[in-house]
Design a protein around this motif. Structure first.
Motif, short mmCIF file in Angstrom:
data_model
loop_
_atom_site.label_atom_id
_atom_site.label_comp_id
_atom_site.label_asym_id
_atom_site.label_seq_id
_atom_site.Cartn_x
_atom_site.Cartn_y
_atom_site.Cartn_z
N MET A 72 0.83 -1.21 0.00
CA MET A 72 0.00 0.00 0.00
C MET A 72 0.86 1.25 0.00
O MET A 72 0.53 2.24 -0.67
CB MET A 72 -0.92 -0.01 1.22
CG MET A 72 -2.00 -1.09 1.17
SD MET A 72 -3.10 -1.05 2.61
CE MET A 72 -3.91 0.53 2.36
N LEU A 73 1.97 1.23 0.73
CA LEU A 73 2.88 2.38 0.74
C LEU A 73 3.49 2.57 -0.64
O LEU A 73 3.58 3.71 -1.13
CB LEU A 73 3.96 2.18 1.79
CG LEU A 73 5.01 3.29 1.92
CD1 LEU A 73 4.35 4.61 2.27
CD2 LEU A 73 6.05 2.93 2.96
N ASN A 74 3.90 1.48 -1.29
CA ASN A 74 4.45 1.58 -2.63
C ASN A 74 3.41 2.11 -3.62
O ASN A 74 3.74 2.91 -4.52
CB ASN A 74 4.97 0.22 -3.09
CG ASN A 74 6.22 -0.21 -2.33
OD1 ASN A 74 6.93 0.62 -1.77
ND2 ASN A 74 6.48 -1.50 -2.29
N ASP A 75 2.16 1.65 -3.46
CA ASP A 75 1.10 2.15 -4.34
C ASP A 75 0.86 3.64 -4.13
O ASP A 75 0.62 4.39 -5.09
CB ASP A 75 -0.20 1.38 -4.08
CG ASP A 75 -0.13 -0.05 -4.57
OD1 ASP A 75 0.74 -0.36 -5.42
OD2 ASP A 75 -0.94 -0.89 -4.10
N THR A 76 0.94 4.08 -2.87
CA THR A 76 0.78 5.51 -2.58
C THR A 76 1.90 6.33 -3.20
O THR A 76 1.67 7.39 -3.79
CB THR A 76 0.73 5.74 -1.06
OG1 THR A 76 -0.35 4.99 -0.49
CG2 THR A 76 0.55 7.21 -0.73
N ILE A 77 3.11 5.82 -3.08
CA ILE A 77 4.26 6.51 -3.68
C ILE A 77 4.14 6.54 -5.20
O ILE A 77 4.42 7.56 -5.85
CB ILE A 77 5.57 5.83 -3.24
CG1 ILE A 77 5.78 6.03 -1.73
CG2 ILE A 77 6.76 6.40 -4.02
CD1 ILE A 77 6.98 5.29 -1.19
N GLN A 78 3.68 5.42 -5.78
CA GLN A 78 3.49 5.38 -7.23
C GLN A 78 2.42 6.39 -7.66
O GLN A 78 2.57 7.09 -8.67
CB GLN A 78 3.09 3.97 -7.66
CG GLN A 78 2.88 3.81 -9.16
CD GLN A 78 4.15 4.08 -9.95
OE1 GLN A 78 5.18 3.46 -9.71
NE2 GLN A 78 4.08 5.01 -10.88
N HIS A 79 1.33 6.46 -6.90
CA HIS A 79 0.27 7.43 -7.20
C HIS A 79 0.81 8.85 -7.12
O HIS A 79 0.51 9.69 -7.99
CB HIS A 79 -0.89 7.24 -6.23
CG HIS A 79 -1.88 8.37 -6.24
ND1 HIS A 79 -2.74 8.58 -7.30
CD2 HIS A 79 -2.13 9.36 -5.33
CE1 HIS A 79 -3.50 9.65 -7.05
NE2 HIS A 79 -3.14 10.13 -5.86
N GLU A 80 1.60 9.13 -6.09
CA GLU A 80 2.15 10.48 -5.93
C GLU A 80 3.16 10.79 -7.02
O GLU A 80 3.23 11.93 -7.51
CB GLU A 80 2.78 10.61 -4.55
CG GLU A 80 3.07 12.04 -4.16
CD GLU A 80 3.37 12.18 -2.68
OE1 GLU A 80 3.81 13.26 -2.27
OE2 GLU A 80 3.15 11.20 -1.93
N THR A 81 3.94 9.79 -7.43
CA THR A 81 4.89 9.99 -8.54
C THR A 81 4.14 10.32 -9.82
O THR A 81 4.54 11.21 -10.59
CB THR A 81 5.74 8.73 -8.73
OG1 THR A 81 6.44 8.44 -7.51
CG2 THR A 81 6.76 8.93 -9.85
N ASN A 82 3.05 9.59 -10.07
CA ASN A 82 2.24 9.87 -11.27
C ASN A 82 1.63 11.27 -11.19
O ASN A 82 1.54 11.97 -12.21
CB ASN A 82 1.14 8.83 -11.41
CG ASN A 82 1.69 7.43 -11.69
OD1 ASN A 82 2.81 7.28 -12.16
ND2 ASN A 82 0.92 6.42 -11.37
N LEU A 83 1.19 11.65 -9.98
CA LEU A 83 0.62 12.99 -9.80
C LEU A 83 1.67 14.06 -10.08
O LEU A 83 1.38 15.07 -10.75
CB LEU A 83 0.08 13.13 -8.38
CG LEU A 83 -0.50 14.51 -8.01
CD1 LEU A 83 -1.66 14.86 -8.91
CD2 LEU A 83 -0.93 14.53 -6.55
#
Length: 282
Positions: free
Chosen positions: A36-47
């Motif tokens: 979940m932390l990696n997914d959050t970081i990936q989402h923020e990177t995409n943002l």
């Protein structure tokens, strides 16, 4: 410490099952939390990448007002704790917090030290290297992404720009999102996993205890009662019927009891005079 056979038979498996389930749940929670932390970081990177691409046109046109509006609009979104752009010298040119404008970012900050650790500043980082976690001045946990803004051909070839092709980096976009949604989700997950763990433990320990009681403890209890009765002289009592090793042991005790009864009958039977003795007396 454990005196009864029932306690010795049930408590160790219960402890083993409890430890196994707890360890499995902890490992599973750790894996899910990391994902979940990696997914959050990936989402923020995409943002961050979306913001850079959205601001590209304003950068090419040197439209600072449009770029400022983009940063302000992003900063007003729920969960966005900080968003700013600073140049290669560390001067904050755009920020959702006006107090930060024209201030210099410390190179020793967590978001900068990854690039400035060596003698020459790095111009590229991996996704996980761009991410950092910290507590801001409001006391909120923040996950931040440092996204470089590269000097691409359409940038250094534009008429309004004075950057040369050798300059690889124009600036940095720094965006931080609150960890509160992630922590709420993890809190719900922890609660559900605790309930699930308790249910599994109750079912597992209850099932193991029921099987041990039916297949082991009750037959041994019946055998104990039978042996106690034989010891008290009840040699006519039948051994408990079992089809396993306990049943074989019970039948062995029954054979011994029958032999003992036969021996006692012989001892208690009065002696009968033979024919020779009877003739002599007559």
């Amino acid at each position: 410490m454990l005196k009864s056979f029932a306690a010795k038979a049930i408590v160790p498996p219960a402890i083993a099952v409890t430890g196994f389930v707890i360890v499995c749940c902890i490992l599973l929670y750790s894996v899910i939390k990391t994902d979940m932390l990696n997914d959050t970081i990936q989402h923020e990177t995409n943002l961050a990448g979306t913001i850079v691409k959205s601001a590209r046109f304003a950068m090419l046109k040197d439209d600072r007002e449009t770029l400022r509006n983009i940063i302000d609009n992003v900063g007003q979104q729920a969960g966005v704790e900080q968003v700013r752009i600073f140049n290669k010298k560390g001067v904050i040119a755009f920020s959702a917090h006006p107090k930060e404008l024209n201030t210099i970012v410390d190179k020793k900050e967590p978001g900068c030290i990854a690039c400035h650790a060596g003698a020459v500043a790095a111009t590229s980082m991996g996704r996980m290297e761009q991410a950092r976690r910290f507590v801001n001045e409001k006391g909120k946990n923040v996950i931040a992404i440092t996204a470089p803004i590269y000097n691409e051909p359409e940038c250094f070839n534009a008429a309004c720009h004075v950057h040369t092709a050798e300059q690889k980096l124009l600036g940095i976009l720094d965006i931080g999102l609150s960890e509160e949604p992630l922590q709420k989700t993890l809190g719900v997950l922890r609660g559900r996993m605790i309930v699930f763990c308790i249910m599994v433990l109750l079912l597992a320990i209850g099932g193991v205890s029921a099987l041990l009681r039916r297949n082991v403890l009750l037959p041994i209890s019946d055998l104990t009662d039978y042996v106690s009765a034989v010891k008290k002289g009840d040699l006519d009592r039948k051994a408990p019927a079992c089809r396993d090793e306990i049943g074989d042991l019970a039948h062995s005790f029954q054979d011994l009891a029958e032999k003992l009864k036969t021996a006692q009958d012989k001892l208690n039977k009065p002696d009968q005079p033979d024919d020779t003795t009877a003739n002599r007396r007559s």
